[in-house]
Scaffold this motif. Structure first.
Motif, PDB file in Angstrom:
ATOM      1  N   ILE A 179       0.821  -1.210   0.000  1.00 59.25           N
ATOM      2  CA  ILE A 179       0.000   0.000   0.000  1.00 59.25           C
ATOM      3  C   ILE A 179       0.860   1.268   0.000  1.00 59.25           C
ATOM      4  CG2 ILE A 179      -0.293   0.074   2.523  1.00 59.25           C
ATOM      5  CD1 ILE A 179      -3.144   0.853   0.147  1.00 59.25           C
ATOM      6  N   CYS A 180       2.048   1.186   0.569  1.00 62.07           N
ATOM      7  CA  CYS A 180       2.936   2.355   0.635  1.00 62.07           C
ATOM      8  C   CYS A 180       4.084   2.265  -0.368  1.00 62.07           C
ATOM      9  CB  CYS A 180       3.491   2.508   2.052  1.00 62.07           C
ATOM     10  SG  CYS A 180       2.222   2.844   3.273  1.00 62.07           S
ATOM     11  N   GLY A 181       3.861   1.612  -1.492  1.00 60.57           N
ATOM     12  CA  GLY A 181       4.906   1.441  -2.496  1.00 60.57           C
ATOM     13  C   GLY A 181       4.950   2.541  -3.529  1.00 60.57           C
ATOM     14  N   CYS A 182       4.583   3.749  -3.146  1.00 59.09           N
ATOM     15  CA  CYS A 182       4.519   4.858  -4.105  1.00 59.09           C
ATOM     16  C   CYS A 182       5.862   5.181  -4.750  1.00 59.09           C
ATOM     17  CB  CYS A 182       3.956   6.103  -3.436  1.00 59.09           C
ATOM     18  SG  CYS A 182       2.240   5.898  -2.941  1.00 59.09           S
ATOM     19  N   CYS A 183       6.965   4.898  -4.061  1.00 62.43           N
ATOM     20  CA  CYS A 183       8.293   5.197  -4.606  1.00 62.43           C
ATOM     21  C   CYS A 183       8.599   4.351  -5.844  1.00 62.43           C
ATOM     22  CB  CYS A 183       9.362   4.974  -3.549  1.00 62.43           C
ATOM     23  SG  CYS A 183       9.215   6.097  -2.155  1.00 62.43           S
ATOM     24  N   GLU A 184       7.857   3.260  -6.016  1.00 63.91           N
ATOM     25  CA  GLU A 184       8.084   2.387  -7.164  1.00 63.91           C
ATOM     26  C   GLU A 184       7.608   3.023  -8.467  1.00 63.91           C
ATOM     27  OE1 GLU A 184       6.680  -1.595  -6.431  1.00 63.91           O
ATOM     28  OE2 GLU A 184       7.189  -1.381  -4.309  1.00 63.91           O
ATOM     29  N   ASP A 185       6.709   4.000  -8.392  1.00 68.06           N
ATOM     30  CA  ASP A 185       6.210   4.694  -9.575  1.00 68.06           C
ATOM     31  C   ASP A 185       5.953   6.152  -9.213  1.00 68.06           C
ATOM     32  OD1 ASP A 185       5.039   5.522 -11.928  1.00 68.06           O
ATOM     33  OD2 ASP A 185       3.520   3.939 -11.984  1.00 68.06           O
ATOM     34  N   PRO A 186       7.030   6.961  -9.147  1.00 71.80           N
ATOM     35  CA  PRO A 186       6.871   8.348  -8.698  1.00 71.80           C
ATOM     36  C   PRO A 186       5.974   9.186  -9.613  1.00 71.80           C
ATOM     37  CG  PRO A 186       9.177   7.861  -9.228  1.00 71.80           C
ATOM     38  CD  PRO A 186       8.422   6.603  -9.387  1.00 71.80           C
ATOM     39  N   GLY A 187       5.957   8.884 -10.900  1.00 75.77           N
ATOM     40  CA  GLY A 187       5.086   9.628 -11.818  1.00 75.77           C
ATOM     41  C   GLY A 187       3.623   9.432 -11.473  1.00 75.77           C
ATOM     42  N   ASN A 188       3.265   8.189 -11.203  1.00 78.48           N
ATOM     43  CA  ASN A 188       1.901   7.874 -10.815  1.00 78.48           C
ATOM     44  C   ASN A 188       1.563   8.523  -9.476  1.00 78.48           C
ATOM     45  OD1 ASN A 188       0.346   5.503  -8.993  1.00 78.48           O
ATOM     46  ND2 ASN A 188      -0.667   6.125 -10.885  1.00 78.48           N
ATOM     47  N   CYS A 189       2.508   8.512  -8.567  1.00 77.99           N
ATOM     48  CA  CYS A 189       2.314   9.113  -7.249  1.00 77.99           C
ATOM     49  C   CYS A 189       2.037  10.614  -7.383  1.00 77.99           C
ATOM     50  CB  CYS A 189       3.536   8.865  -6.378  1.00 77.99           C
ATOM     51  SG  CYS A 189       3.374   9.484  -4.697  1.00 77.99           S
ATOM     52  N   CYS A 190       2.832  11.296  -8.190  1.00 82.12           N
ATOM     53  CA  CYS A 190       2.648  12.741  -8.389  1.00 82.12           C
ATOM     54  C   CYS A 190       1.304  13.040  -9.048  1.00 82.12           C
ATOM     55  CB  CYS A 190       3.780  13.314  -9.236  1.00 82.12           C
ATOM     56  SG  CYS A 190       5.349  13.371  -8.367  1.00 82.12           S
ATOM     57  N   MET A 191       0.942  12.260 -10.071  1.00 87.47           N
ATOM     58  CA  MET A 191      -0.333  12.464 -10.757  1.00 87.47           C
ATOM     59  C   MET A 191      -1.491  12.265  -9.790  1.00 87.47           C
ATOM     60  SD  MET A 191      -2.310  13.178 -13.192  1.00 87.47           S
ATOM     61  CE  MET A 191      -1.890  13.006 -14.894  1.00 87.47           C
ATOM     62  N   THR A 192      -1.399  11.227  -8.960  1.00 88.96           N
ATOM     63  CA  THR A 192      -2.475  10.936  -8.016  1.00 88.96           C
ATOM     64  C   THR A 192      -2.590  12.021  -6.952  1.00 88.96           C
ATOM     65  OG1 THR A 192      -2.192   8.578  -8.414  1.00 88.96           O
ATOM     66  CG2 THR A 192      -3.415   9.196  -6.446  1.00 88.96           C
ATOM     67  N   CYS A 193      -1.465  12.543  -6.496  1.00 89.59           N
ATOM     68  CA  CYS A 193      -1.506  13.621  -5.501  1.00 89.59           C
ATOM     69  C   CYS A 193      -2.103  14.903  -6.079  1.00 89.59           C
ATOM     70  CB  CYS A 193      -0.112  13.906  -4.963  1.00 89.59           C
ATOM     71  SG  CYS A 193       0.458  12.638  -3.817  1.00 89.59           S
ATOM     72  N   CYS A 194      -1.784  15.190  -7.341  1.00 87.55           N
ATOM     73  CA  CYS A 194      -2.273  16.420  -7.978  1.00 87.55           C
ATOM     74  C   CYS A 194      -3.694  16.281  -8.515  1.00 87.55           C
ATOM     75  CB  CYS A 194      -1.350  16.813  -9.128  1.00 87.55           C
ATOM     76  SG  CYS A 194       0.292  17.270  -8.581  1.00 87.55           S
ATOM     77  N   CYS A 195      -4.006  15.129  -9.083  1.00 83.84           N
ATOM     78  CA  CYS A 195      -5.311  14.952  -9.710  1.00 83.84           C
ATOM     79  C   CYS A 195      -5.754  13.487  -9.595  1.00 83.84           C
ATOM     80  CB  CYS A 195      -5.240  15.390 -11.172  1.00 83.84           C
ATOM     81  SG  CYS A 195      -6.849  15.666 -11.888  1.00 83.84           S
ATOM     82  N   PRO A 196      -6.187  13.083  -8.411  1.00 88.32           N
ATOM     83  CA  PRO A 196      -6.551  11.683  -8.201  1.00 88.32           C
ATOM     84  C   PRO A 196      -7.689  11.200  -9.096  1.00 88.32           C
ATOM     85  CG  PRO A 196      -7.298  13.020  -6.363  1.00 88.32           C
ATOM     86  CD  PRO A 196      -6.438  13.895  -7.223  1.00 88.32           C
ATOM     87  N   CYS A 197      -8.537  12.126  -9.552  1.00 91.53           N
ATOM     88  CA  CYS A 197      -9.658  11.716 -10.398  1.00 91.53           C
ATOM     89  C   CYS A 197      -9.171  11.122 -11.718  1.00 91.53           C
ATOM     90  CB  CYS A 197     -10.620  12.870 -10.631  1.00 91.53           C
ATOM     91  SG  CYS A 197      -9.869  14.367 -11.263  1.00 91.53           S
ATOM     92  N   VAL A 198      -8.018  11.564 -12.217  1.00 91.55           N
ATOM     93  CA  VAL A 198      -7.477  11.017 -13.464  1.00 91.55           C
ATOM     94  C   VAL A 198      -6.975   9.595 -13.243  1.00 91.55           C
ATOM     95  CG1 VAL A 198      -5.658  11.250 -15.203  1.00 91.55           C
ATOM     96  CG2 VAL A 198      -6.897  13.271 -14.425  1.00 91.55           C
ATOM     97  N   THR A 199      -6.146   9.405 -12.236  1.00 92.82           N
ATOM     98  CA  THR A 199      -5.618   8.071 -11.940  1.00 92.82           C
ATOM     99  C   THR A 199      -6.754   7.100 -11.638  1.00 92.82           C
ATOM    100  OG1 THR A 199      -3.630   9.078 -11.009  1.00 92.82           O
ATOM    101  CG2 THR A 199      -4.003   6.768 -10.496  1.00 92.82           C
ATOM    102  N   PHE A 200      -7.686   7.537 -10.810  1.00 90.83           N
ATOM    103  CA  PHE A 200      -8.812   6.679 -10.469  1.00 90.83           C
ATOM    104  C   PHE A 200      -9.626   6.338 -11.712  1.00 90.83           C
ATOM    105  CE2 PHE A 200     -13.283   6.094  -9.568  1.00 90.83           C
ATOM    106  CZ  PHE A 200     -13.218   4.966  -8.772  1.00 90.83           C
ATOM    107  N   GLY A 201      -9.929   7.325 -12.534  1.00 86.95           N
ATOM    108  CA  GLY A 201     -10.727   7.099 -13.741  1.00 86.95           C
ATOM    109  C   GLY A 201     -10.076   6.118 -14.693  1.00 86.95           C
ATOM    110  N   GLN A 202      -8.763   6.235 -14.882  1.00 83.27           N
ATOM    111  CA  GLN A 202      -8.052   5.319 -15.769  1.00 83.27           C
ATOM    112  C   GLN A 202      -8.122   3.890 -15.257  1.00 83.27           C
ATOM    113  OE1 GLN A 202      -4.143   7.136 -15.975  1.00 83.27           O
ATOM    114  NE2 GLN A 202      -4.728   8.418 -17.706  1.00 83.27           N
ATOM    115  N   SER A 203      -7.893   3.713 -13.971  1.00 80.95           N
ATOM    116  CA  SER A 203      -7.954   2.366 -13.389  1.00 80.95           C
ATOM    117  C   SER A 203      -9.371   1.812 -13.430  1.00 80.95           C
ATOM    118  CB  SER A 203      -7.461   2.383 -11.939  1.00 80.95           C
ATOM    119  OG  SER A 203      -6.106   2.719 -11.883  1.00 80.95           O
ATOM    120  N   ALA A 204     -10.354   2.645 -13.098  1.00 82.00           N
ATOM    121  CA  ALA A 204     -11.746   2.197 -13.070  1.00 82.00           C
ATOM    122  C   ALA A 204     -12.200   1.714 -14.442  1.00 82.00           C
ATOM    123  CB  ALA A 204     -12.646   3.322 -12.572  1.00 82.00           C
TER     124      ALA A 204
END
Length: 146
Positions: free
Chosen positions: A18-43
């Motif tokens: 659950i705390c493996g954000c360092c494995e994909d810093p780009g995804n981490c930054c996108m999720t912190c700035c705009c979680p609706c995009v990351t969530f929408g893509q996964s959904a």
């Protein structure tokens, strides 16, 4: 939907914590700035295209503004776990999304990527990618002999 790479990522185990954000810093930054995009893509990928990235992201955005995004987003964690027979870790899905929503969204995105999907392509892009991977090359008739 599973791509069959069971040796690298067996069913029943998360590929990252659950705390493996360092494995994909780009995804981490996108999720912190705009979680609706990351969530929408996964959904969209988890729903096999039944829900579009835009629709899922917009619903997430709207319910986040009234303070209950976790009540919507945790359902997709449950669906993802069902696809890959993943355990309900570190606690039940609703609690994970309530207490660590950004970490949960990042983990779910990473899980899809680690299992051969690219959420940024949407369902159609992933379906085409899987179809290309499963196609056999055309057989070539042997040359004529004399």
């Amino acid at each position: 939907m599973y791509n069959g790479d069971s040796k690298a990522h067996p069913a029943g185990q998360w590929t990252t914590g659950i705390c493996g954000c360092c494995e994909d810093p780009g995804n981490c930054c996108m999720t912190c700035c705009c979680p609706c995009v990351t969530f929408g893509q996964s959904a969209e990928v988890v729903d096999k295209g039944k829900t579009s990235c835009g629709a899922a992201g917009l619903i997430f955005y709207l319910v986040a503004h009234i303070g209950c995004a976790c009540l919507y987003s945790f359902t997709y964690r449950s669906k993802l776990r069902g696809l890959f027979s993943l355990p309900e870790e570190p606690c039940n899905d609703c609690c994970v999304h309530y207490w660590c929503i950004y970490c949960a969204i990042c983990q779910e995105y990473r899980e899809l990527k680690n299992r051969g999907f690219d959420p940024s392509l949407g369902w159609t892009g992933n379906e085409e990618k899987l179809n290309r991977a499963n196609q056999m090359p055309p057989s070539v008739a042997p040359g004529m002999t004399r």
